[in-house]
Scaffold this active site. Sequence first.
Site, PDB file in Angstrom:
ATOM      1  N   GLN A   1      32.332  39.305  49.261  1.00  0.00           N
ATOM      2  CA  GLN A   1      32.421  39.409  47.804  1.00  0.00           C
ATOM      3  C   GLN A   1      31.031  39.119  47.264  1.00  0.00           C
ATOM      4  OE1 GLN A   1      34.414  40.482  45.447  1.00  0.00           O
ATOM      5  NE2 GLN A   1      32.854  39.888  43.969  1.00  0.00           N
TER       6      GLN A   1
ATOM      7  N   MET B   1      37.857  44.269  43.263  1.00  0.00           N
ATOM      8  CA  MET B   1      36.413  44.432  43.197  1.00  0.00           C
ATOM      9  C   MET B   1      36.100  45.897  43.419  1.00  0.00           C
ATOM     10  SD  MET B   1      33.537  43.055  42.622  1.00  0.00           S
ATOM     11  CE  MET B   1      32.067  44.081  42.480  1.00  0.00           C
TER      12      MET B   1
ATOM     13  N   HIS C   1      41.794  49.776  36.432  1.00  0.00           N
ATOM     14  CA  HIS C   1      40.565  49.079  36.054  1.00  0.00           C
ATOM     15  C   HIS C   1      39.472  49.308  37.092  1.00  0.00           C
ATOM     16  CE1 HIS C   1      38.312  45.795  34.017  1.00  0.00           C
ATOM     17  NE2 HIS C   1      37.824  45.594  35.242  1.00  0.00           N
ATOM     18  N   GLU C   2      39.807  49.075  38.375  1.00  0.00           N
ATOM     19  CA  GLU C   2      38.786  49.217  39.419  1.00  0.00           C
ATOM     20  C   GLU C   2      38.350  50.669  39.554  1.00  0.00           C
ATOM     21  OE1 GLU C   2      37.629  46.483  40.063  1.00  0.00           O
ATOM     22  OE2 GLU C   2      39.325  45.238  39.511  1.00  0.00           O
TER      23      GLU C   2
ATOM     24  N   HIS D   1      35.802  51.563  36.922  1.00  0.00           N
ATOM     25  CA  HIS D   1      34.463  51.062  37.254  1.00  0.00           C
ATOM     26  C   HIS D   1      33.616  52.122  37.962  1.00  0.00           C
ATOM     27  CE1 HIS D   1      33.821  46.957  36.041  1.00  0.00           C
ATOM     28  NE2 HIS D   1      34.953  46.529  36.558  1.00  0.00           N
TER      29      HIS D   1
ATOM     30  N   GLU E   1      32.300  45.414  32.210  1.00  0.00           N
ATOM     31  CA  GLU E   1      33.699  45.006  32.126  1.00  0.00           C
ATOM     32  C   GLU E   1      34.406  45.447  30.844  1.00  0.00           C
ATOM     33  OE1 GLU E   1      35.069  44.159  34.652  1.00  0.00           O
ATOM     34  OE2 GLU E   1      33.545  43.320  35.959  1.00  0.00           O
TER      35      GLU E   1
ATOM     36  N   TYR F   1      35.466  41.213  28.819  1.00  0.00           N
ATOM     37  CA  TYR F   1      36.479  42.217  29.126  1.00  0.00           C
ATOM     38  C   TYR F   1      37.192  42.694  27.847  1.00  0.00           C
ATOM     39  CZ  TYR F   1      36.335  41.092  34.177  1.00  0.00           C
ATOM     40  OH  TYR F   1      35.951  40.915  35.477  1.00  0.00           O
TER      41      TYR F   1
ATOM     42  N   ARG G   1      43.560  33.696  44.778  1.00  0.00           N
ATOM     43  CA  ARG G   1      43.002  34.359  43.601  1.00  0.00           C
ATOM     44  C   ARG G   1      42.623  33.327  42.554  1.00  0.00           C
ATOM     45  NH1 ARG G   1      46.244  39.224  40.467  1.00  0.00           N
ATOM     46  NH2 ARG G   1      44.632  39.764  38.904  1.00  0.00           N
TER      47      ARG G   1
ATOM     48  N   LYS H   1      41.980  33.384  39.493  1.00  0.00           N
ATOM     49  CA  LYS H   1      42.689  33.494  38.220  1.00  0.00           C
ATOM     50  C   LYS H   1      43.946  32.639  38.210  1.00  0.00           C
ATOM     51  CE  LYS H   1      45.359  36.909  35.574  1.00  0.00           C
ATOM     52  NZ  LYS H   1      45.798  38.316  35.489  1.00  0.00           N
TER      53      LYS H   1
END
Length: 633
Positions: free
Chosen positions: A170, A305, A330-331, A334, A353, A414, A585, A587
Amino acid sequence: MRRITASLALLLATAACTNAMSEPPVSTTAPEPMVSPILTGPEALDTLTWAEPQKARVTHVALDLDLDFDAKRVGGSAVLDLLVAKGADRIVLDTNGLEVTRITDTAGRELDWALEELEEAGEKGSPLTVILDGARSIRIDYRAPQDATALQWLSPEQTAGGVHPFLFSQGQAILNRTWIPTQDSPGIRQTWEARITAPKPLDVVMSGVVQGEPEDLGNGRRAFRFVMDKPVPPYLIAIAAGDIDFRAIGPRTGVWAEPSVLPRAYAEVADTEEMVVAAEELYGEYRWGRYDMIVLPPAFPYGGMENPVMTFLTPTFIAGDRSNNGLVAHELAHSWSGNLVTNAVWGDSWLNEGVTTYFENRIVEAVYGKARAEQEAALMYANILETLGEVGDDAPGTALSTDGGYELGSAIAYDKGAFFLRTVERIVGRDRFDAWLQQWFDNHAFQPATSELFYDDMMENLVASDAEAERLMLRKWIFEPGLPGNVAKPDPAAFAAVDGAVAHYADHGMLPEAWSSWTAAEQIRFLDNLPAELTHEQLAALDAALGLSSTGNNEILFLWLEMALENRYEPAVPQAEAFLARVGRAKFVRPLFAVLWNEGEWGRAHATRIYAKTRDSYHSVTRGGVERVMSAE
């Protein structure tokens, strides 16, 4: 309007003179680097890198690395192709903990170098300065440290299969310097290639296009080759290795996962090809070839990611009903915002973001309908208001463009970023806005960007008049704190029934009969708006009636645990302990430990005991967040 200084112009003019590697470690057909410009205005100064890209910069990285699962280390060589301004005699690279043993040019000639030892390097690490003596490609022999923060080595017991070890990386924001010696700045884009060896039967995937079948080396190991022929910011170089299988979704999409996880993972992401088509219809060609995903073990610290051609995903998004695969949208988004056009500095991370979060919502609308998109937008708006309520409307960190570093997961970068674009769309009209955003991606493809550049482009290519500029309030949105008064608020009807049920519960204690027919967003809205203080009897009734502790949706389970622990509901403690033991995670993990830590002696005793058991299973990013919480008085 790109700001090009004389030194940068010189670098670009001499790009064609960059020496090719005479002995590349990977392939004799290394791609010719596509050299991306750099931005040199004061707003593009990256304080998180040691590099001096106006003097000398990396344009291509070729890795030849061995994965040592016993020692939990990566080692080998990196060959860097360089672009050097006239008169420059050295290049400065970013490192953090690397053990460098030798640096040569590609003919094998030893070069002088110095790795500065700093007492308190922190995440920025230490500069590696190489005296070039005319070299335009250099080879660095090195090993990454065992505790490289970009890498997480999992024992077999930490995987779903329980037989083979696992590795994943990461890199965002500045962690890749712990395993790759390069200029680790989002504004210094680089092409790359890699040859990676790993023990059988493990497979290796990377954020580059795989080159043929793995090569059997005859010593119990195989070699895998990858190429990324488009310049990317270095944080997007990623790797994963383990017992993984692949299943195709469409002609250019597919998913990797551990064999026992793959059926559920495939079922959850089976709409991906449809999402790619929807994204292309919105904002133009998908430029990366394939769009594959890998569902990693639960220790992965983020939801996802956006590594090019190989999005990394947490298994915690798997709910069985695709209710959380806005994450996939979302990914995927990107691939345009973040990967195609990238923030030059992390203080402008909203360019990655916020634009992506807006784009995600448009993909969700195209694939799943306007009702779901409006509900998810309403949840975003609530996040903004909650954050502003906590820190204040005038807090400097609530501007989109900041002078600081990068805080992943911010409701400002975001969600405020998404609502900025949503507001602009409402004022100028969707057709005009979409045409403008597509030209932004097209005209700045494979380049870095800043907030000033984004603002200038809007003023030049979108805004039709001074009066419209005044209505849009662009500078206020980007550079000032708080939420401007022209914000395009979500449709209040999106959650009308749910908000009514919340009020009914608060007034009469009546549970919603429609719970089982609600969408995940509606269930989240209900739980997120219940009274903060609930009795143990009320919590028990909620759990019994709604099945909160047994839900398969981790977003809902998290909200239940957070609510229960805030009210010191003892039956939730073993549930939270089990949850914290199986997910990594950040979050979910950091807020639950924060709740416990804030509950005085009762909570701190539980937090200390649980963290002692779970710490080693967490990525360094997650550990850092938890330990900051648990060091607070």
